[in-house]
Design an enzyme around this catalytic site. Sequence first.
Site, PDB file in Angstrom:
ATOM      1  N   ASN A   1      -5.322  12.523   0.275  1.00  0.00           N
ATOM      2  CA  ASN A   1      -4.484  11.669   1.120  1.00  0.00           C
ATOM      3  C   ASN A   1      -5.400  10.918   2.088  1.00  0.00           C
ATOM      4  O   ASN A   1      -6.620  11.096   2.060  1.00  0.00           O
ATOM      5  CB  ASN A   1      -3.432  12.506   1.868  1.00  0.00           C
ATOM      6  N   LYS A   2      -4.813  10.087   2.901  1.00  0.00           N
ATOM      7  CA  LYS A   2      -5.571   9.215   3.795  1.00  0.00           C
ATOM      8  C   LYS A   2      -6.629   9.986   4.587  1.00  0.00           C
ATOM      9  O   LYS A   2      -6.393  11.103   5.037  1.00  0.00           O
ATOM     10  CB  LYS A   2      -4.578   8.536   4.741  1.00  0.00           C
TER      11      LYS A   2
ATOM     12  N   GLN B   1      -2.808   2.642   9.623  1.00  0.00           N
ATOM     13  CA  GLN B   1      -1.494   2.743   8.981  1.00  0.00           C
ATOM     14  C   GLN B   1      -0.477   3.454   9.876  1.00  0.00           C
ATOM     15  O   GLN B   1       0.730   3.303   9.679  1.00  0.00           O
ATOM     16  CB  GLN B   1      -1.607   3.489   7.638  1.00  0.00           C
TER      17      GLN B   1
ATOM     18  N   ASP C   1      -1.774  10.862  -2.142  1.00  0.00           N
ATOM     19  CA  ASP C   1      -2.115   9.827  -3.130  1.00  0.00           C
ATOM     20  C   ASP C   1      -2.347  10.428  -4.502  1.00  0.00           C
ATOM     21  O   ASP C   1      -2.205   9.760  -5.519  1.00  0.00           O
ATOM     22  CB  ASP C   1      -3.337   9.053  -2.664  1.00  0.00           C
TER      23      ASP C   1
ATOM     24  N   ARG D   1      -7.095  -0.104  -7.326  1.00  0.00           N
ATOM     25  CA  ARG D   1      -7.376   0.970  -6.355  1.00  0.00           C
ATOM     26  C   ARG D   1      -7.455   2.295  -7.130  1.00  0.00           C
ATOM     27  O   ARG D   1      -6.590   2.581  -7.951  1.00  0.00           O
ATOM     28  CB  ARG D   1      -6.290   1.031  -5.275  1.00  0.00           C
TER      29      ARG D   1
ATOM     30  N   ARG E   1       0.858  -1.172   0.000  1.00  0.00           N
ATOM     31  CA  ARG E   1       0.000   0.000   0.000  1.00  0.00           C
ATOM     32  C   ARG E   1       0.904   1.234   0.000  1.00  0.00           C
ATOM     33  O   ARG E   1       2.120   1.122   0.061  1.00  0.00           O
ATOM     34  CB  ARG E   1      -0.954  -0.027   1.216  1.00  0.00           C
ATOM     35  N   GLY E   2       0.279   2.422  -0.061  1.00  0.00           N
ATOM     36  CA  GLY E   2       1.071   3.649  -0.198  1.00  0.00           C
ATOM     37  C   GLY E   2       1.246   3.911  -1.684  1.00  0.00           C
ATOM     38  O   GLY E   2       1.614   3.012  -2.457  1.00  0.00           O
ATOM     39  N   ALA E   3       0.974   5.162  -2.079  1.00  0.00           N
ATOM     40  CA  ALA E   3       0.888   5.480  -3.512  1.00  0.00           C
ATOM     41  C   ALA E   3       2.128   5.052  -4.315  1.00  0.00           C
ATOM     42  O   ALA E   3       1.998   4.359  -5.331  1.00  0.00           O
ATOM     43  CB  ALA E   3       0.597   6.966  -3.679  1.00  0.00           C
TER      44      ALA E   3
HETATM   45  O1  MRU Z   1      -4.675   3.241   1.807  1.00  0.00           O
HETATM   46  P1  MRU Z   1      -3.181   3.430   1.820  1.00  0.00           P
HETATM   47  O2  MRU Z   1      -2.533   2.849   3.033  1.00  0.00           O
HETATM   48  O3  MRU Z   1      -2.549   2.960   0.537  1.00  0.00           O
HETATM   49  O4  MRU Z   1      -2.997   4.995   1.890  1.00  0.00           O
HETATM   50  C1  MRU Z   1      -1.710   5.523   1.965  1.00  0.00           C
HETATM   51  C2  MRU Z   1      -1.696   6.984   2.118  1.00  0.00           C
HETATM   52  O5  MRU Z   1      -2.711   7.634   2.151  1.00  0.00           O
HETATM   53  C3  MRU Z   1      -0.348   7.631   2.120  1.00  0.00           C
HETATM   54  O6  MRU Z   1      -0.359   8.756   2.940  1.00  0.00           O
HETATM   55  C4  MRU Z   1      -0.017   8.070   0.690  1.00  0.00           C
HETATM   56  O7  MRU Z   1      -0.139   6.996  -0.185  1.00  0.00           O
HETATM   57  C5  MRU Z   1       1.353   8.616   0.595  1.00  0.00           C
HETATM   58  S1  MRU Z   1       2.546   7.336   0.647  1.00  0.00           S
HETATM   59  C6  MRU Z   1       4.090   7.945   0.421  1.00  0.00           C
END
Ligand code: MRU
Length: 359
Positions: free
Chosen positions: A250-251, A200, A240, A90, A53-55
Amino acid sequence: MQVDGIPLRTIWPVAGARAVDIIDQTALPHAFRVRRLHGLEDAVEAIRSMLVRGAPLIGVTAAYGIALAVARRADDESLLAAVRLLAATRPTAVNLCWALARMQSRLLPLPAAARAVAAWREAVAIADEDVEQCRRIGAHGLQWLLAARRGERRLEIMTHCNAGWLATVDRGTALAPVYAAVEAGIDIHVWVSETRPRNQGLLTAWELRQQGVPHTVIADNAAGLLLMRGGIDAVIVGADRIAANGDVANKIGTCLKALAARAASVPFVVAAPRSTIDFTCADGAAIPIEERAGDELRLLHGCDAAGLPGELRQLPPTATVANPAFDITPASLVDHIISERGCCTPDRLRALHPEEADG
Ligand code: MRU
């Protein structure tokens, strides 16, 4: 970054095999497990079920997914089908489509017989570039932090979600300046919000602990109090997708932190690579927001008294819940965006990327 003192990336090709290893992030922080991806379906599942996970890491995994796919079938139809399948995993993190578009434009002009080798090389290049971009974000971010520092006391940073090493290939985006500060011998401490419902923040705490960085976990709802009390130098988060006008997806919970930071006159900074900026999205309203399964709210994950991982039900299966996974922070609440190119205010995003046509 390190796990138990051993340097490791979050994703790496398996020597001598057409396979890729990843860290299973659904097992963290309770267990450290490595999972092997053998084919396209494994990569799709890894992204969809958030093993990765994470962009940025989603984008890199998708690139390896294409490499795994064309290792089996490299004709046009199979390649394009693999791109479509991965793109649907996603919706919010634009790095996914960015990486897929790059793989497609690299591979499609080649004869099918040349695609497997080229795909592997391109995926490795994308992963290596991600590491370098994060290193640069760290260097620019550290300069920003030093300028924002008030006196010689310990730097106090607040972050949300996990935009660290685990969300990228190495070093992270929002946490890259923190790691750069630690390497420069600067005293720094990170406030880590839990980030309900997927928690997270616990991944952030785990990776900071692994690197020996001082940190404190807080409930999401404690952030406002801490910001208003003073003593926090900056809020730094990842993204993201960043729209052309500087609005940031973002999250979920990020926007609340930005609002509280503005009310408390604490700088709110977004750290993200170029691949997270989507100049085709005019503003945040055009960014698709992922709606995830309700059971992420109805069930809690953790360990029982014997230390065994498991689930606890906090709401009946029929309870009506809403689970938007991301929110939009308006550009007006973002003080600076830090990318591998440098640091700018949201309205200067295009100026930092002069190769982008005016829009
Ligand atoms: O749902 P996730 O865990 O993939 O979401 C991740 C985030 O929102 C992060 O803050 C974002 O991807 C930046 S990662 C460098």
